[in-house]
Design a protein around this motif. Structure first.
Motif, PDB file in Angstrom:
ATOM      1  N   GLN A  45      50.959  -4.738  25.783  1.00 39.96           N
ATOM      2  CA  GLN A  45      52.203  -5.222  25.179  1.00 39.96           C
ATOM      3  C   GLN A  45      53.247  -4.107  25.009  1.00 39.96           C
ATOM      4  OE1 GLN A  45      49.517  -6.872  21.981  1.00 39.96           O
ATOM      5  NE2 GLN A  45      51.169  -8.386  21.848  1.00 39.96           N
ATOM      6  N   LEU A  46      52.898  -2.917  25.443  1.00 37.75           N
ATOM      7  CA  LEU A  46      53.781  -1.758  25.282  1.00 37.75           C
ATOM      8  C   LEU A  46      54.293  -1.291  26.650  1.00 37.75           C
ATOM      9  CD1 LEU A  46      51.687   0.198  22.625  1.00 37.75           C
ATOM     10  CD2 LEU A  46      53.750  -1.166  22.231  1.00 37.75           C
ATOM     11  N   PRO A  47      55.472  -0.677  26.714  1.00 41.29           N
ATOM     12  CA  PRO A  47      56.342  -0.336  25.585  1.00 41.29           C
ATOM     13  C   PRO A  47      57.237  -1.497  25.185  1.00 41.29           C
ATOM     14  CG  PRO A  47      57.316   0.470  27.606  1.00 41.29           C
ATOM     15  CD  PRO A  47      55.983  -0.134  27.988  1.00 41.29           C
ATOM     16  N   HIS A 102      55.277   2.971  22.015  1.00 44.61           N
ATOM     17  CA  HIS A 102      54.681   3.364  23.284  1.00 44.61           C
ATOM     18  C   HIS A 102      53.194   3.677  23.141  1.00 44.61           C
ATOM     19  CE1 HIS A 102      58.838   3.951  24.774  1.00 44.61           C
ATOM     20  NE2 HIS A 102      59.043   4.333  23.533  1.00 44.61           N
ATOM     21  N   ALA A 103      52.531   3.633  24.299  1.00 43.25           N
ATOM     22  CA  ALA A 103      51.118   3.998  24.345  1.00 43.25           C
ATOM     23  C   ALA A 103      50.917   5.413  24.859  1.00 43.25           C
ATOM     24  CB  ALA A 103      50.355   3.012  25.225  1.00 43.25           C
ATOM     25  N   ASP A 137      43.512   0.727  23.497  1.00 41.19           N
ATOM     26  CA  ASP A 137      43.680   1.171  24.884  1.00 41.19           C
ATOM     27  C   ASP A 137      42.744   0.411  25.817  1.00 41.19           C
ATOM     28  OD1 ASP A 137      41.138   2.280  24.623  1.00 41.19           O
ATOM     29  OD2 ASP A 137      41.860   4.351  24.491  1.00 41.19           O
ATOM     30  N   GLU A 138      42.680   0.861  27.084  1.00 45.38           N
ATOM     31  CA  GLU A 138      41.868   0.167  28.086  1.00 45.38           C
ATOM     32  C   GLU A 138      40.390   0.108  27.716  1.00 45.38           C
ATOM     33  OE1 GLU A 138      43.887   2.691  28.497  1.00 45.38           O
ATOM     34  OE2 GLU A 138      45.019   2.632  30.381  1.00 45.38           O
ATOM     35  N   LYS A 139      39.933   1.066  26.922  1.00 48.89           N
ATOM     36  CA  LYS A 139      38.527   1.117  26.524  1.00 48.89           C
ATOM     37  C   LYS A 139      38.272   0.462  25.171  1.00 48.89           C
ATOM     38  CE  LYS A 139      37.813   5.463  29.046  1.00 48.89           C
ATOM     39  NZ  LYS A 139      37.412   6.893  28.935  1.00 48.89           N
ATOM     40  N   GLY A 140      39.301  -0.135  24.607  1.00 46.31           N
ATOM     41  CA  GLY A 140      39.149  -0.781  23.316  1.00 46.31           C
ATOM     42  C   GLY A 140      39.235   0.172  22.138  1.00 46.31           C
ATOM     43  N   LEU A 141      39.677   1.401  22.369  1.00 48.58           N
ATOM     44  CA  LEU A 141      39.817   2.377  21.291  1.00 48.58           C
ATOM     45  C   LEU A 141      41.201   2.256  20.654  1.00 48.58           C
ATOM     46  CD1 LEU A 141      38.204   5.488  23.024  1.00 48.58           C
ATOM     47  CD2 LEU A 141      37.130   3.873  21.421  1.00 48.58           C
ATOM     48  N   SER A 142      41.246   2.462  19.347  1.00 51.01           N
ATOM     49  CA  SER A 142      42.483   2.287  18.593  1.00 51.01           C
ATOM     50  C   SER A 142      43.247   3.617  18.490  1.00 51.01           C
ATOM     51  CB  SER A 142      42.175   1.769  17.193  1.00 51.01           C
ATOM     52  OG  SER A 142      43.362   1.607  16.444  1.00 51.01           O
ATOM     53  N   MET A 164      50.645   3.944  17.612  1.00 50.03           N
ATOM     54  CA  MET A 164      51.711   3.863  18.617  1.00 50.03           C
ATOM     55  C   MET A 164      52.627   5.076  18.487  1.00 50.03           C
ATOM     56  SD  MET A 164      52.730  -0.151  18.442  1.00 50.03           S
ATOM     57  CE  MET A 164      51.445  -1.371  18.094  1.00 50.03           C
ATOM     58  N   ILE A 165      53.170   5.495  19.615  1.00 50.48           N
ATOM     59  CA  ILE A 165      54.108   6.619  19.661  1.00 50.48           C
ATOM     60  C   ILE A 165      55.517   6.030  19.632  1.00 50.48           C
ATOM     61  CG2 ILE A 165      54.850   8.637  20.970  1.00 50.48           C
ATOM     62  CD1 ILE A 165      52.057   8.605  22.286  1.00 50.48           C
ATOM     63  N   MET A 166      56.351   6.546  18.727  1.00 47.38           N
ATOM     64  CA  MET A 166      57.631   5.901  18.458  1.00 47.38           C
ATOM     65  C   MET A 166      58.832   6.780  18.819  1.00 47.38           C
ATOM     66  SD  MET A 166      56.832   4.135  14.726  1.00 47.38           S
ATOM     67  CE  MET A 166      58.553   3.685  14.515  1.00 47.38           C
ATOM     68  N   GLY A 167      59.939   6.101  19.113  1.00 46.65           N
ATOM     69  CA  GLY A 167      61.239   6.730  19.263  1.00 46.65           C
ATOM     70  C   GLY A 167      62.242   6.020  18.370  1.00 46.65           C
TER      71      GLY A 167
END
Length: 570
Positions: free
Chosen positions: A127-129, A164-165, A429-434, A437-440
């Protein structure tokens, strides 16, 4: 639009509290009206300029991939407590209570609200960015609101927030927003520069300010022809020129010299017959964590923003005279780094480049000469804490820096995870790890940009609007409108201009020509078209650009085409 039916009332005199040109002219031109300190009504003419800027901003933000929404101005205290800014933001944060005694804030910015909205909807990297923006009213309870729209308490702002991821994704959006801002100011026909800036209480790893250049600007900007630019709070330089050679042999150890009544660098330099650059200026400060000492060359000034960043503090102030005497054993004005213990010392690199120096002796009416940095004192930290000066070498190319005045109208930040980590705004993420989020964050002052346009575009008679922000493009003035031939010619020209798609403001008032011309100069529409008795008898209209006021004539039948031609160069 006809003046006779429009809500427009100009003022002859400046408001008593109007300190800057934009405040004076916008108020006199009937564009803004003060309601309370730092709070203004945008009157119809002023609102047209604001709407035009908003339209440009929305078009460019949409092109950059941002999506518009509107967030509430009032937000619950819990969100701000969660981010930690409830305590840290300070008295500028307007805190209010509802009838149930629940605490809220009137938002000066919306990081908390948008982070809360995203964390409850976005859960996956798929669902990002996302990049969301709004144009809305904000409030900061400035201790001393001034300069009209430049430093108000209530203001209109465009603020955007991206999520962002990855850092790479953030950088891509950051650069897209930077380009969008450049397009906005290009379209507004404003002279501006983008400079590296301090992140302030918003936080983050990288930020740029967009500064409209004006001699009346409140900020100083260091700039180079190579493209380097930075607010002086952030600006770095290459190594500066060394001082003249020390005029005597270097002693084996510092020597104390009696300097009665001389505490300033200038006074001591004159007394000792040394160059100011030979001195080490010592500034003792108090922060929210500690007392510290900052050292710069005698011909430099301490940059308090840089020093705050080095000391990692939010509060910084000069230490009291009593505290200075307690820390150094000497009087204020005679402090120096030699022999200081129990306090952190931060030295600018230019101090450490001095082969030999003079400085305070931590003793009233005494200074030390023959001080060798690294031999006679060793700072805990060596870091750039000086204010960049005109002529200093550019850090990129070495050419002399220029210092210009500017007005901050936009500021973009790489926030990182400052808010998302505290507010559990996470994605899988792709592996299900939390991960947080990286923000601007991307802000642009709407009213402030309109005011900055006036600061940059005016003369002794009034505003000289750049066409894209002008409330109307053309002012049509009918002189002697009581004369039927004049009235009929002006009415036809008014209808023809409207039919041609020209934004025209028709001064149909029964006023003296001098009043109409003075108001036209004050308000500053780009093109003026005048229809008078003599001109009508000759079958002509008089046209001019507000920018240069050079008058040309054209047949009444060609006046619309001539007005459009002039607009193209406005």
């Amino acid at each position: 639009m006809r003046w006779s039916t429009y809500f427009l009332y100009t003022l002859r005199d400046n408001p008593s509290d109007a300190e800057v040109i934009s405040h004076q002219l916008l108020a006199r031109a009937g564009m803004i009206d003060k309601v309370a300190a730092g709070i203004y009504t945008y009157l119809p003419l002023g609102w047209r300029s604001v709407e035009k800027l908003q339209r440009i901003v929305r078009e460019e933000l949409n092109t950059a991939g941002a999506v518009e929404l509107v967030m509430p101005s009032v937000a619950p205290a819990e969100l701000w407590q969660e981010s930690g800014r409830w305590q840290a933001y300070g008295k500028e944060l307007l805190r209010i209570k509802d009838r149930h005694d629940r605490e809220f804030v009137f938002g000066p910015t919306h990081e908390e609200v948008i982070t809360d909205a995203v964390r409850r909807r976005v859960t996956s990297y798929r669902q990002l960015p996302t990049n969301l923006y709004q144009v809305t009213t904000k409030f900061r309870d400035e201790i001393r609101p001034r300069f009209g729209l430049m430093r108000g308490r209530e203001f209109i702002m465009k603020d955007a927030y991206s999520f962002h991821a990855s850092a790479e994704s953030l950088d891509e959006t950051y650069r897209a927003m930077e380009r969008a801002y450049r397009r906005v100011f290009d379209r507004c026909k404003l002279s501006y520069t983008a400079v590296e800036a301090d992140t302030g209480n918003i936080g983050g790893s990288e930020s740029h300010e967009f500064m409209v250049l004006a001699s009346t600007g409140e900020d100083a900007v260091a700039a180079c022809a190579c493209g380097y630019g930075a607010n002086v709070e952030k600006a770095i330089t290459g190594p500066i020129a060394p001082p003249p050679a020390w005029p005597a042999p270097v002693p084996a150890k510092p020597e104390a010299v009696h300097t009665p009544g001389a505490s300033s660098v200038a006074d001591v330099a004159a007394f000792l017959k040394l160059d100011a650059a030979h001195f080490i200026k010592t500034m003792i400060v108090e922060t929210d964590k500690e007392f510290a000492v900052a050292l710069v060359r005698g011909d430099d000034e301490v940059n308090e923003v840089k020093l705050k960043n080095v000391l990692d503090c939010t509060h910084l102030a000069l230490a009291s005279e009593a505290r200075i005497e307690q820390l150094t054993g000497g009087a204020m004005g005679f402090s120096g780094p030699v022999g200081l213990t129990g306090v952190r010392v931060v030295a600018d690199p230019e101090v450490m480049r001095l082969a030999v120096a003079a400085t305070g002796a931590n003793r009233a009416d005494h200074h030390l000469v023959g001080v060798v940095p690294g031999r006679d004192f060793t700072p805990e930290v060596v870091a750039d804490v000086r204010v960049a000066r005109i002529g200093d070498p550019c850090p990129r190319c070495g050419a002399p820096l220029d210092i210009k005045r500017g007005i901050e109208v936009g500021h973009i930040f790489k926030l990182g995870i400052k808010y998302s980590s505290k507010m559990a705004c996470n994605y899988l993420d792709e592996k299900g790890l939390s991960h947080p989020m990286i923000m601007g964050c991307y802000g642009l002052g709407i009213g402030r940009t309109v005011a900055a346009a006036v600061e940059q575009n005016h003369d002794e008679h009034g505003i000289v609007w750049p066409r894209p922000l002008a409330p109307f493009e053309v002012e049509l003035i009918a002189l002697n409108p009581d004369v039927p031939a004049v009235r009929d010619a002006a009415e036809k020209l008014y209808a023809d201009l409207q039919a041609a798609g020209v934004e025209v403001f028709y001064d149909d008032r029964d006023e003296r020509p001098g009043v109409k011309f003075n108001d036209a100069d004050l308000i500053g529409f780009p093109v003026r078209v005048v229809v008078g008795k003599k001109g009508v008898e000759l079958g002509q209209a008089e046209l001019s650009l507000r920018r240069d006021r050079v008058k040309v004539t054209a047949p009444l039948a060609d006046a619309v085409a001539k007005a459009r031609e002039l607009l193209e160069s406005a």
